[in-house]
Write an enzyme that holds these catalytic residues in place. Structure first.
Site, PDB file in Angstrom:
ATOM      1  N   ALA A 118      -3.020   6.292 -17.211  1.00  0.00           N
ATOM      2  CA  ALA A 118      -4.189   7.067 -17.630  1.00  0.00           C
ATOM      3  C   ALA A 118      -4.637   6.748 -19.053  1.00  0.00           C
ATOM      4  CB  ALA A 118      -3.897   8.560 -17.494  1.00  0.00           C
ATOM      5  N   GLU A 148      -3.853  -6.841 -18.443  1.00  0.00           N
ATOM      6  CA  GLU A 148      -3.979  -5.462 -17.961  1.00  0.00           C
ATOM      7  C   GLU A 148      -3.806  -5.458 -16.443  1.00  0.00           C
ATOM      8  OE1 GLU A 148      -7.459  -1.995 -17.778  1.00  0.00           O
ATOM      9  OE2 GLU A 148      -7.796  -3.805 -18.965  1.00  0.00           O
ATOM     10  N   PRO A 178       2.181   6.264 -18.737  1.00  0.00           N
ATOM     11  CA  PRO A 178       2.509   7.577 -18.210  1.00  0.00           C
ATOM     12  C   PRO A 178       2.478   7.663 -16.695  1.00  0.00           C
ATOM     13  CG  PRO A 178       0.369   7.606 -19.291  1.00  0.00           C
ATOM     14  CD  PRO A 178       0.991   6.286 -19.580  1.00  0.00           C
ATOM     15  N   ASN A 179       3.469   8.379 -16.196  1.00  0.00           N
ATOM     16  CA  ASN A 179       3.641   8.709 -14.779  1.00  0.00           C
ATOM     17  C   ASN A 179       4.074   7.532 -13.911  1.00  0.00           C
ATOM     18  OD1 ASN A 179       2.900  11.505 -15.120  1.00  0.00           O
ATOM     19  ND2 ASN A 179       0.819  10.767 -15.408  1.00  0.00           N
ATOM     20  N   ARG A 222       5.417   9.250  -6.322  1.00  0.00           N
ATOM     21  CA  ARG A 222       4.104   9.774  -6.720  1.00  0.00           C
ATOM     22  C   ARG A 222       3.016   9.164  -5.834  1.00  0.00           C
ATOM     23  NH1 ARG A 222       0.642   7.574 -11.731  1.00  0.00           N
ATOM     24  NH2 ARG A 222      -1.126   8.982 -11.544  1.00  0.00           N
ATOM     25  N   TYR A 261       0.006   4.453  -4.548  1.00  0.00           N
ATOM     26  CA  TYR A 261       0.873   3.602  -5.361  1.00  0.00           C
ATOM     27  C   TYR A 261       2.007   2.936  -4.593  1.00  0.00           C
ATOM     28  CZ  TYR A 261      -1.578   5.971  -9.115  1.00  0.00           C
ATOM     29  OH  TYR A 261      -2.552   6.455  -9.950  1.00  0.00           O
ATOM     30  N   ARG A 265     -11.759   4.756  -7.106  1.00  0.00           N
ATOM     31  CA  ARG A 265     -11.210   6.080  -7.387  1.00  0.00           C
ATOM     32  C   ARG A 265     -12.200   6.898  -8.216  1.00  0.00           C
ATOM     33  NH1 ARG A 265      -5.243   5.620  -9.247  1.00  0.00           N
ATOM     34  NH2 ARG A 265      -5.362   7.837  -8.739  1.00  0.00           N
ATOM     35  N   HIS A 287      -3.414  -2.926 -12.869  1.00  0.00           N
ATOM     36  CA  HIS A 287      -3.497  -1.622 -12.207  1.00  0.00           C
ATOM     37  C   HIS A 287      -3.099  -1.801 -10.758  1.00  0.00           C
ATOM     38  CE1 HIS A 287      -5.332   0.242 -15.654  1.00  0.00           C
ATOM     39  NE2 HIS A 287      -6.089  -0.844 -15.755  1.00  0.00           N
ATOM     40  N   ASN A 347       0.406  -1.965 -17.817  1.00  0.00           N
ATOM     41  CA  ASN A 347      -0.232  -0.954 -16.986  1.00  0.00           C
ATOM     42  C   ASN A 347      -0.159   0.329 -17.801  1.00  0.00           C
ATOM     43  OD1 ASN A 347      -1.013   1.012 -15.181  1.00  0.00           O
ATOM     44  ND2 ASN A 347       0.039   0.094 -13.441  1.00  0.00           N
TER      45      ASN A 347
END
Length: 139
Positions: free
Chosen positions: A75, A96, A10-11, A18, A23, A105, A98, A72
């Site tokens: 969330a 995985e 998502p996103n 964004r 990012y 964060r 990120h 990735n």
């Protein structure tokens, strides 16, 4: 030729617009051709979804026939037992990734439901993390 899926959650369709301070300013679609050029020995498929069930279906679809998945989960990393179970159920290794260092964060981003079933984890190297993951799967 190795078949590798890059699966973004998502996103991540909003990369480039964004929160560029976190990012970066490149979209994934603009980065993908560069990644494919660096790995001519791999057939890199890309799939992005904001819907958890679609991501799970894609994992099931390729999880017994591809050489690797670069995930990735956005969330969903921090919330999805269902993605954990999907990864645990397949044979294809999952790395995985990120883009940001999630440990710098918000605290809720410090826990991953995916890490315990991932073959490896790459955090905080920007889009280069995808390159690192694909390189690992091509070895």
């Amino acid at each position: 030729m190795k078949k590798i899926l890059i699966l973004n959650g998502p996103n991540l369709n909003l990369l480039g617009v964004r929160e560029p301070g976190i990012y970066g300013s490149n979209s994934f679609e603009s980065y993908l051709p560069e990644l494919r050029t660096k790995f001519p020995e791999a057939e890199i498929e890309y799939f992005q979804s904001n819907i958890e069930g679609e991501m799970i279906n894609k994992i099931h679809e390729v999880g017994f026939s591809y050489e690797g998945i670069v995930l990735n989960a956005g969330a969903y990393t921090h919330t999805s037992v269902a993605l954990h179970d999907a990864i645990a159920a397949i044979k294809t290794p999952v790395i995985e990734v990120h883009i940001s260092n999630v440990h710098k964060r918000e605290e809720f981003r410090h826990h991953s439901y995916i890490s315990s079933v991932a073959a490896g984890i790459i955090i905080g190297f920007g889009l280069k993390g995808y390159e690192m993951a694909v390189a690992s799967l091509c070895e």
